[in-house]
Design a protein around this motif. Structure first.
Motif, PDB file in Angstrom:
ATOM      1  N   ALA A  27      47.607  34.965  33.578  1.00 28.46           N
ATOM      2  CA  ALA A  27      47.912  34.266  32.350  1.00 28.46           C
ATOM      3  C   ALA A  27      46.663  33.223  32.253  1.00 28.46           C
ATOM      4  CB  ALA A  27      49.199  33.548  32.651  1.00 28.46           C
ATOM      5  N   ASN A  28      46.124  32.762  33.403  1.00 32.70           N
ATOM      6  CA  ASN A  28      45.068  31.927  33.383  1.00 32.70           C
ATOM      7  C   ASN A  28      43.766  32.383  33.086  1.00 32.70           C
ATOM      8  OD1 ASN A  28      46.764  29.910  33.891  1.00 32.70           O
ATOM      9  ND2 ASN A  28      46.760  30.215  36.188  1.00 32.70           N
ATOM     10  N   GLU A  29      43.565  33.596  32.799  1.00 33.05           N
ATOM     11  CA  GLU A  29      42.142  34.205  32.571  1.00 33.05           C
ATOM     12  C   GLU A  29      41.711  34.213  31.213  1.00 33.05           C
ATOM     13  OE1 GLU A  29      40.150  34.845  35.279  1.00 33.05           O
ATOM     14  OE2 GLU A  29      42.029  34.479  36.554  1.00 33.05           O
ATOM     15  N   PRO A  30      40.792  33.532  30.952  1.00 41.65           N
ATOM     16  CA  PRO A  30      40.283  33.466  29.376  1.00 41.65           C
ATOM     17  C   PRO A  30      39.865  34.779  28.875  1.00 41.65           C
ATOM     18  CG  PRO A  30      38.307  32.725  30.807  1.00 41.65           C
ATOM     19  CD  PRO A  30      39.622  33.039  31.708  1.00 41.65           C
ATOM     20  N   SER A  31      40.157  34.890  27.560  1.00 41.42           N
ATOM     21  CA  SER A  31      39.650  35.778  26.693  1.00 41.42           C
ATOM     22  C   SER A  31      38.253  35.947  26.467  1.00 41.42           C
ATOM     23  CB  SER A  31      40.541  36.000  25.558  1.00 41.42           C
ATOM     24  OG  SER A  31      41.819  36.333  25.735  1.00 41.42           O
ATOM     25  N   PRO A  32      37.557  36.989  26.320  1.00 45.00           N
ATOM     26  CA  PRO A  32      37.880  38.406  26.461  1.00 45.00           C
ATOM     27  C   PRO A  32      37.890  38.684  28.042  1.00 45.00           C
ATOM     28  CG  PRO A  32      35.425  38.409  25.946  1.00 45.00           C
ATOM     29  CD  PRO A  32      35.932  37.110  25.807  1.00 45.00           C
ATOM     30  N   LEU A  33      39.094  39.444  28.436  1.00 47.96           N
ATOM     31  CA  LEU A  33      39.031  39.894  29.839  1.00 47.96           C
ATOM     32  C   LEU A  33      38.251  41.184  29.926  1.00 47.96           C
ATOM     33  CD1 LEU A  33      42.901  40.511  30.466  1.00 47.96           C
ATOM     34  CD2 LEU A  33      41.634  39.108  31.664  1.00 47.96           C
ATOM     35  N   SER A  34      37.810  41.153  31.474  1.00 49.09           N
ATOM     36  CA  SER A  34      37.067  42.085  31.777  1.00 49.09           C
ATOM     37  C   SER A  34      37.902  42.897  32.917  1.00 49.09           C
ATOM     38  CB  SER A  34      35.793  41.535  32.177  1.00 49.09           C
ATOM     39  OG  SER A  34      35.964  40.850  33.578  1.00 49.09           O
ATOM     40  N   VAL A  35      37.267  44.162  33.224  1.00 45.04           N
ATOM     41  CA  VAL A  35      37.853  45.060  34.064  1.00 45.04           C
ATOM     42  C   VAL A  35      37.745  44.582  35.582  1.00 45.04           C
ATOM     43  CG1 VAL A  35      37.626  47.251  35.028  1.00 45.04           C
ATOM     44  CG2 VAL A  35      37.324  47.197  32.834  1.00 45.04           C
ATOM     45  N   SER A  36      36.598  43.936  35.726  1.00 43.98           N
ATOM     46  CA  SER A  36      36.279  43.250  37.065  1.00 43.98           C
ATOM     47  C   SER A  36      37.286  42.111  37.265  1.00 43.98           C
ATOM     48  CB  SER A  36      34.814  42.887  37.118  1.00 43.98           C
ATOM     49  OG  SER A  36      34.696  41.716  36.082  1.00 43.98           O
ATOM     50  N   VAL A  37      37.556  41.328  36.257  1.00 44.90           N
ATOM     51  CA  VAL A  37      38.382  40.208  36.609  1.00 44.90           C
ATOM     52  C   VAL A  37      39.948  40.783  36.861  1.00 44.90           C
ATOM     53  CG1 VAL A  37      40.052  38.300  35.383  1.00 44.90           C
ATOM     54  CG2 VAL A  37      37.495  38.559  35.100  1.00 44.90           C
ATOM     55  N   ILE A  38      40.243  41.696  36.072  1.00 47.19           N
ATOM     56  CA  ILE A  38      41.729  42.640  36.595  1.00 47.19           C
ATOM     57  C   ILE A  38      41.564  43.084  37.792  1.00 47.19           C
ATOM     58  CG2 ILE A  38      42.934  44.418  35.971  1.00 47.19           C
ATOM     59  CD1 ILE A  38      42.164  44.072  33.153  1.00 47.19           C
TER      60      ILE A  38
END
Length: 371
Positions: A58-69
């Motif tokens: 929820a607190n991750e800004p867009s655009p999402l990346s695979v590494s963040v996930i």
């Protein structure tokens, strides 16, 4: 419930129940069917919100990346594991510590390899697994030989007893690093096996005990068939098989290769002796044919387009063994099994996320389902 169950629950009942509750949140096949239909990583995030993962992105800004996930999946798993470890008492606390030693070995090898390639330690530390962190990690770059690595870094860590057979004055190079990795894992698995065996009861049954069952197909070469295949047996045998296959075409001699095999698997001793003599993949496959579980894995694998690799088949079998661990109660094996199942789930999600991000949907279904 027998008396051993009552005694087990005094110290460990809450945590076993908590672990089984965590296990119920593992993604089902229906969840994967939803994930593979996602068009973007934002869609993936939305579908995961409807599972036990909730608002972990929820607190991750867009655009999402695979590494963040990937990072957030690992972070959630580590928080759950450390919560159980923080509330555990002996001998469960020792068991959970043993699980973390494998990640410590991986971190050490990652740091040594990175340092060998002149990567800054500040860049390598964030790549290390949090469950394998220890205070002396940042000092690894000062070591140029295994002896220096032991004396400067590892002597005060839980890995010190496993490192005894690795101490030498040879320079650290690619070959020596791989030998160190496999020697450490050999000592680690054997120590973990002995710990679980001494625990006795269902923990030993699930993690390491061998219930012998005679089999005529093995009598001709003196290899006994044993059932069931425990978690540590499987891990030891998998390492022996992979070490053998990876050694072909290298400078590693057969004698040195045999020294890297863990001696706590189902293939010990006759199967390992046969592996030590193998000269190619087909000979390894021939050895595996004397063990029903491994024969099936080799028969169903290949390197042609559309085939599952041997590594994939090992992962599938590992999932099956970990699911079986939950069929018994009053044992520590569920904690190990849960962690490994969640790691496979994380790999599945990251695989699907990569396919979505790269718009490469042809192989999006090549994940390993758990339930």
């Amino acid at each position: 419930m027998n008396s051993s169950g009552f005694m087990f629950n005094v110290d460990n009942g809450y945590l076993e129940g908590l672990c089984r509750g965590f296990k119920c949140g593992i993604l089902k096949q229906a969840d994967y069917l939803n994930l593979v239909q996602c068009e973007t990583l934002e869609d993936l995030k939305l579908h995961l919100q409807g599972t036990d993962y909730g608002s972990f992105l929820a607190n991750e800004p867009s655009p999402l990346s695979v590494s963040v996930i990937d990072d957030k999946l690992r972070e959630k798993l580590v928080i759950e594991f450390q919560h159980m470890r923080n509330h555990a008492v002996e001998p469960l606390s020792n068991f959970l510590d043993f699980i973390t030693y494998g990640y410590m070995i991986d971190n050490i090898i990652l740091l040594i390899t990175g340092t060998l390639h002149q990567r800054p330690i500040s860049e390598l530390i964030p790549k290390c697994h949090p469950l394998g962190s220890f205070e002396q990690m940042e000092a690894i770059h000062v070591a140029s030989t295994p002896a220096e690595l032991y004396n400067a870094v590892l002597v005060d860590t839980p890995l010190a007893p496993f490192f005894v057979d690795c101490i030498s004055e040879q320079d650290l190079d690619e070959m020596n690093i791989e030998i160190i990795r496999n020697t450490l894992y050999k000592a680690y698995l054997e120590a973990f096996h002995n710990f679980c065996k001494n625990m006795g009861g269902a923990t030993a049954d699930v993690m390491c005990e061998i219930l012998a069952v005679s089999g005529c197909s093995s009598s001709c070469i003196g290899i006994s068939l044993n059932f069931p295949l425990s978690r540590l047996q499987f891990e030891a045998d998998r390492r022996a098989i992979i070490i053998t296959i990876n050694s072909f075409g290298t400078e590693l001699s057969k004698d040195d290769r045999a020294k890297l095999y863990p001696n706590c698997g189902k293939m010990y001793p006759d199967g390992l002796a046969a592996l030590a003599r193998a000269d190619d993949y087909e000979q390894v496959k021939t050895v595996a044919e004397y063990y029903a579980e491994y024969a099936a894995l080799f028969d169903g694998s290949g390197n042609n387009p559309g085939d599952k690799t041997l590594e994939d088949k090992f992962f599938e079998h590992e999932v099956k063994l970990n699911v079986y661990a939950f069929l018994q109660q009053f044992h520590f094996g569920v904690f190990y099994a849960y962690l490994k199942l969640k790691e496979q789930e994380c790999r599945n999600i990251v695989w699907i996320a990569e396919c979505v991000a790269q718009k490469h949907r042809a192989k999006i279904d090549n994940y390993i389902p758990i339930f």
